[in-house]
Design an enzyme around this catalytic site. Structure first.
Site, mmCIF file in Angstrom:
data_model
loop_
_atom_site.group_PDB
_atom_site.id
_atom_site.type_symbol
_atom_site.label_atom_id
_atom_site.label_comp_id
_atom_site.label_asym_id
_atom_site.label_seq_id
_atom_site.Cartn_x
_atom_site.Cartn_y
_atom_site.Cartn_z
ATOM 1 N N GLY A 12 -7.620 9.113 6.942
ATOM 2 C CA GLY A 12 -6.367 8.805 7.658
ATOM 3 C C GLY A 12 -6.306 9.592 8.949
ATOM 4 N N ARG A 42 -7.982 2.806 16.372
ATOM 5 C CA ARG A 42 -7.408 4.154 16.363
ATOM 6 C C ARG A 42 -8.513 5.202 16.523
ATOM 7 N NH1 ARG A 42 -2.315 5.760 12.369
ATOM 8 N NH2 ARG A 42 -1.022 6.281 14.134
ATOM 9 N N THR A 97 7.541 2.789 2.378
ATOM 10 C CA THR A 97 8.358 2.223 1.301
ATOM 11 C C THR A 97 7.844 0.813 0.981
ATOM 12 O OG1 THR A 97 10.205 3.454 2.225
ATOM 13 C CG2 THR A 97 10.750 1.719 0.644
ATOM 14 N N ALA A 174 6.547 18.848 11.935
ATOM 15 C CA ALA A 174 7.481 17.894 12.543
ATOM 16 C C ALA A 174 6.826 17.374 13.817
ATOM 17 C CB ALA A 174 8.811 18.571 12.864
ATOM 18 N N GLU A 175 6.900 16.082 14.031
ATOM 19 C CA GLU A 175 6.277 15.506 15.222
ATOM 20 C C GLU A 175 6.917 16.100 16.477
ATOM 21 O OE1 GLU A 175 5.972 11.182 15.052
ATOM 22 O OE2 GLU A 175 5.433 11.351 12.941
ATOM 23 N N LYS A 226 8.117 18.791 -1.547
ATOM 24 C CA LYS A 226 8.016 18.089 -0.261
ATOM 25 C C LYS A 226 9.149 17.074 -0.112
ATOM 26 C CE LYS A 226 6.730 16.244 3.500
ATOM 27 N NZ LYS A 226 6.881 16.867 4.791
ATOM 28 N N CYS A 282 9.528 9.348 7.885
ATOM 29 C CA CYS A 282 9.556 10.018 6.575
ATOM 30 C C CYS A 282 10.916 10.254 5.922
ATOM 31 C CB CYS A 282 8.811 11.334 6.679
ATOM 32 S SG CYS A 282 7.060 11.042 7.010
ATOM 33 N N GLN A 284 13.872 8.778 5.667
ATOM 34 C CA GLN A 284 14.438 7.690 4.863
ATOM 35 C C GLN A 284 13.500 7.334 3.700
ATOM 36 O OE1 GLN A 284 16.812 4.632 6.454
ATOM 37 N NE2 GLN A 284 15.577 3.016 5.553
HETATM 38 P P1 NAD Z 1 -0.052 7.087 9.866
HETATM 39 O O1 NAD Z 1 0.311 5.710 9.516
HETATM 40 O O2 NAD Z 1 0.127 7.568 11.274
HETATM 41 O O3 NAD Z 1 -1.610 7.332 9.503
HETATM 42 C C1 NAD Z 1 -2.212 6.933 8.316
HETATM 43 C C2 NAD Z 1 -3.618 6.409 8.620
HETATM 44 O O4 NAD Z 1 -4.309 6.195 7.395
HETATM 45 C C3 NAD Z 1 -3.636 5.067 9.360
HETATM 46 O O5 NAD Z 1 -4.317 5.205 10.600
HETATM 47 C C4 NAD Z 1 -4.367 4.126 8.395
HETATM 48 O O6 NAD Z 1 -5.201 3.170 9.043
HETATM 49 C C5 NAD Z 1 -5.201 5.101 7.593
HETATM 50 N N1 NAD Z 1 -5.653 4.577 6.302
HETATM 51 C C6 NAD Z 1 -4.922 3.945 5.351
HETATM 52 N N2 NAD Z 1 -5.688 3.651 4.294
HETATM 53 C C7 NAD Z 1 -6.932 4.086 4.560
HETATM 54 C C8 NAD Z 1 -8.154 4.087 3.841
HETATM 55 N N3 NAD Z 1 -8.239 3.573 2.620
HETATM 56 N N4 NAD Z 1 -9.253 4.627 4.419
HETATM 57 C C9 NAD Z 1 -9.188 5.160 5.658
HETATM 58 N N5 NAD Z 1 -8.045 5.204 6.392
HETATM 59 C C10 NAD Z 1 -6.928 4.676 5.848
HETATM 60 O O7 NAD Z 1 0.737 8.035 8.867
HETATM 61 P P2 NAD Z 1 1.178 9.566 9.101
HETATM 62 O O8 NAD Z 1 2.422 9.620 9.894
HETATM 63 O O9 NAD Z 1 0.001 10.353 9.555
HETATM 64 O O10 NAD Z 1 1.574 9.981 7.609
HETATM 65 C C11 NAD Z 1 0.607 10.127 6.620
HETATM 66 C C12 NAD Z 1 1.243 10.758 5.397
HETATM 67 O O11 NAD Z 1 1.713 12.069 5.720
HETATM 68 C C13 NAD Z 1 2.447 10.010 4.839
HETATM 69 O O12 NAD Z 1 2.435 10.127 3.450
HETATM 70 C C14 NAD Z 1 3.623 10.776 5.397
HETATM 71 O O13 NAD Z 1 4.752 10.688 4.561
HETATM 72 C C15 NAD Z 1 3.098 12.197 5.403
HETATM 73 N N6 NAD Z 1 3.701 13.070 6.424
HETATM 74 C C16 NAD Z 1 3.925 12.596 7.686
HETATM 75 C C17 NAD Z 1 4.438 13.456 8.654
HETATM 76 C C18 NAD Z 1 4.700 12.978 10.058
HETATM 77 O O14 NAD Z 1 5.273 13.735 10.818
HETATM 78 N N7 NAD Z 1 4.299 11.779 10.443
HETATM 79 C C19 NAD Z 1 4.684 14.797 8.338
HETATM 80 C C20 NAD Z 1 4.421 15.238 7.048
HETATM 81 C C21 NAD Z 1 3.927 14.363 6.101
HETATM 82 C C1 UGA Z 2 10.405 15.792 9.494
HETATM 83 C C2 UGA Z 2 10.491 17.217 8.962
HETATM 84 O O1 UGA Z 2 11.180 18.018 9.927
HETATM 85 C C3 UGA Z 2 9.099 17.791 8.732
HETATM 86 O O2 UGA Z 2 9.198 19.093 8.142
HETATM 87 C C4 UGA Z 2 8.329 16.868 7.776
HETATM 88 O O3 UGA Z 2 7.012 17.348 7.610
HETATM 89 C C5 UGA Z 2 8.294 15.485 8.369
HETATM 90 O O4 UGA Z 2 9.650 15.012 8.574
HETATM 91 C C6 UGA Z 2 7.644 14.487 7.474
HETATM 92 O O5 UGA Z 2 7.538 14.679 6.290
HETATM 93 O O6 UGA Z 2 7.276 13.456 8.067
HETATM 94 P P1 UGA Z 2 9.923 14.660 11.834
HETATM 95 O O7 UGA Z 2 10.496 13.457 11.186
HETATM 96 O O8 UGA Z 2 8.616 14.537 12.516
HETATM 97 O O9 UGA Z 2 9.755 15.830 10.761
HETATM 98 O O10 UGA Z 2 10.935 15.236 12.919
HETATM 99 P P2 UGA Z 2 12.328 16.036 12.794
HETATM 100 O O11 UGA Z 2 12.338 17.072 13.839
HETATM 101 O O12 UGA Z 2 12.612 16.472 11.424
HETATM 102 O O13 UGA Z 2 13.371 14.921 13.212
HETATM 103 C C7 UGA Z 2 13.643 13.833 12.365
HETATM 104 C C8 UGA Z 2 14.835 13.072 12.910
HETATM 105 O O14 UGA Z 2 16.025 13.841 12.744
HETATM 106 C C9 UGA Z 2 14.744 12.747 14.398
HETATM 107 O O15 UGA Z 2 15.218 11.453 14.631
HETATM 108 C C10 UGA Z 2 15.639 13.783 15.037
HETATM 109 O O16 UGA Z 2 16.183 13.377 16.268
HETATM 110 C C11 UGA Z 2 16.710 13.945 13.982
HETATM 111 N N1 UGA Z 2 17.407 15.242 14.053
HETATM 112 C C12 UGA Z 2 16.726 16.394 13.875
HETATM 113 C C13 UGA Z 2 18.772 15.258 14.288
HETATM 114 O O17 UGA Z 2 19.405 14.205 14.433
HETATM 115 N N2 UGA Z 2 19.415 16.465 14.354
HETATM 116 C C14 UGA Z 2 18.769 17.639 14.181
HETATM 117 O O18 UGA Z 2 19.434 18.701 14.258
HETATM 118 C C15 UGA Z 2 17.391 17.605 13.940
#
Ligand code: NAD
Ligand code: UGA
Length: 475
Positions: A12, A42, A97, A174-175, A226, A282, A284
């Site tokens: 991934g 990608r 989801t 956090a992104e 988590k 994430c 929702q």
């Molecule tokens: P994403 O959709 O950006 O990336 C996932 C990647 O996995 C995709 O590019 C997809 O093509 C690839 N993939 C799927 N199945 C595959 C397979 N069988 N072999 C190889 N590649 C495959 O997702 P993301 O935002 O990086 O999130 C990944 C996980 O991390 C989710 O479970 C999410 O909840 C969790 N997470 C995300 C964040 C965040 O900030 N985005 C933060 C913490 C945790």
């Molecule tokens: C969130 C968590 O902060 C991370 O710890 C977690 O790893 C990640 O989800 C995940 O599991 O994907 P992220 O969604 O990247 O990170 O960004 P956040 O900074 O948490 O913001 C989420 C949303 O909440 C955004 O739309 C942001 O604008 C909003 N937000 C954040 C508010 O409306 N008010 C705040 O005070 C903070």
């Protein structure tokens, strides 16, 4: 005796896999990291010479990619050999989801996790530590173990040197702040039973993280922690957003309330910024997943409690759309509205579940045309997100309902209102006098992120609404 980790594979190459492995590679020069993905476009983007073309925008990421790529960090679609040579494999695939079938709308869709586990079962060649990085429902590790073990049973005797340990190591980045979060996390969580595997993973983190920050739990606590962390963070946003509405009705100010409340050390001042609702891939999804879990265990009161967090989030978006329409004399049909920011937060190009999508859809539904500017989101992303509504509400006079601009200076012409939906820093430096000159009167600025310069907006003669604050009516 611990396992020596020399080669790591990450399945991934998304928002988690890419930045996480870039930081790991930078901190562990003696380990080779291969990030694999089924999405060739990608992977090609990760390998692009022009670093501005990386598939993900994250402050600090380009520098790490420039330093480590093709040295000890590789992006490839060669899943088979990357798995086969790896001592440790991170699963960083998407877990959205489910949209259909049992648990649709709530449960996480685990088909990508299962596919990855099957790939590992097929291609691994010796003892492999499998680490869940994706956010997963509680007890997913059990499913992964079963898939891996069943493959062992299917092996011919000559191939039985394959074996597996499964760990949970959820990611909390956090992104927009991913690199800093990865380099200096509040904590690292490792869940598992196999002490040798746990030490091997801990050994990677110890290259830059102090041991006190590394917490070890059982697998199920790690997976549930988590979901719980995200649910708590989202709950704070719904809480402050619910209070923002009361402030607007009563003359209280959300920033004063937030400050007063946040100074209580038991509450703390973070995650108290009012907004048009939380977005991102994430919050929702993870709360829905928690709700599904509660319903499965017949904990209906708990499920209802967490559902409230999601309901308020949805309500906040609808509330803001309606408020904007009301302020524009209850009619936006034929009006042009400038949208500043489309990403779900600043410093990312991610639009997944961005509140901007819902608010733009509401305005399109009411007949408005939109002029959108976001410094990092591409035209294609915006077009894809709004495509359905645009098709449905195509105007009879063929006027463009959706206009996307690459320069902020071009957005304001002939607009009746400006809505700020993402808190990009550049929005605090807008020359409002210049904007006012090219807009239709009476003109409005709606600031859902509290990021524009209020004095300058008022000086330029705009009507001004800011979330959780008093509205200023000029005309
Ligand atoms: P994403 O959709 O950006 O990336 C996932 C990647 O996995 C995709 O590019 C997809 O093509 C690839 N993939 C799927 N199945 C595959 C397979 N069988 N072999 C190889 N590649 C495959 O997702 P993301 O935002 O990086 O999130 C990944 C996980 O991390 C989710 O479970 C999410 O909840 C969790 N997470 C995300 C964040 C965040 O900030 N985005 C933060 C913490 C945790
Ligand atoms: C969130 C968590 O902060 C991370 O710890 C977690 O790893 C990640 O989800 C995940 O599991 O994907 P992220 O969604 O990247 O990170 O960004 P956040 O900074 O948490 O913001 C989420 C949303 O909440 C955004 O739309 C942001 O604008 C909003 N937000 C954040 C508010 O409306 N008010 C705040 O005070 C903070």
């Amino acid at each position: 005796m611990t396992f020596e980790i020399r080669k790591v594979c990450c399945i991934g190459a998304g928002y988690v896999g890419g930045p996480t492995m870039a930081v790991f590679a930078n901190k562990c020069s003696n380990i080779q990291f291969k990030v694999v993905d089924i999405n060739r476009a990608r992977i090609n983007a990760w390998n692009s010479k022009d670093l501005s073309q990386l598939p993900i925008f994250e402050p600090g990421l380009e520098k790490l990619i420039f330093k480590c790529r093709e040295k000890n960090l590789f992006f490839t679609t060669d899943i088979e050999s990357s798995i086969s040579e790896a001592d440790m494999i991170f699963l960083s695939v998407n877990t959205p989801t489910k949209t259909k079938g049992i648990g649709a709308g709530k449960a996480s869709d685990l088909k990508w996790v299962e596919a990855s586990a099957r790939q590992i079962a097929e291609f691994s060649s010796s003892h492999t530590i499998v680490v869940e990085k994706s956010t997963l429902p509680v007890r997913t590790a059990e499913t992964i173990k079963k898939i891996l073990e069943s493959s062992q049973n299917n092996q011919t005797k000559s191939l039985t040197n394959k074996s597996y340990s499964v760990l949970s190591n959820p990611e909390f980045l956090a992104e927009g702040n991913a690199i800093k979060d990865l380099e200096n996390p509040d904590r690292v969580l490792i869940g598992g039973e196999d002490n040798k595997a746990i030490s091997a993973l801990e050994g990677i983190y110890l290259n830059w993280i102090s041991p006190e920050k590394i917490i070890k739990t059982n697998l199920w606590s790690s997976e549930l922690s988590k979901l719980t962390a995200n649910a708590f963070l989202a709950q704070r946003i719904s809480s402050i957003n619910s209070i923002s509405a009361i402030c607007e009705e009563t003359g209280a100010d959300i920033y004063q309330v937030g400050k007063a409340v946040g100074l209580d050390s038991r509450i703390g001042n973070k995650f108290l910024m009012p907004s048009p609702g939380f977005g991102g891939s994430c919050f929702q999804k993870d709360i829905l997943n928690l709700i599904y879990l509660c319903e499965f265990y017949k904990l209906d009161a708990v499920a209802k409690y967490w559902q409230g967090v999601i309901d308020i989030n949805k309500w906040q978006k609808t509330r803001i759309s309606q408020l904007i329409i009301n302020k524009l004399f209850g009619n936006v049909s034929g009006k042009k509205i400038a949208i500043l920011g489309f990403a779900f937060k600043s410093n990312t190009n991610d639009i997944r579940n961005s509140p901007a999508i819902d608010i733009c859809e509401d305005l399109l539904e009411e007949g408005s045309s939109l002029a959108i500017y976001d410094p990092k989101v591409t035209d294609a992303q915006i077009n894809n997100a709004l495509e359905n509504k645009i098709q449905r509400f195509k105007s009879s006079d063929e006027k463009n309902l959706l206009n996307i601009y690459s320069s902020i200076d071009d957005v304001f012409k002939d607009c009746d209102a400006v809505i700020v939906l993402t808190e990009w820093q550049e929005f605090s430096f807008i020359d409002w006098v210049k904007c006012a000159k090219v807009m239709r009167k009476p003109s409005w600025v709606f600031d859902t992120r509290s990021c524009v310069n209020k004095q300058e907006v008022l000086k330029a003669g705009f009507n001004f609404w800011r979330i959780g604050s008093e509205t200023h009516h000029i005309l």
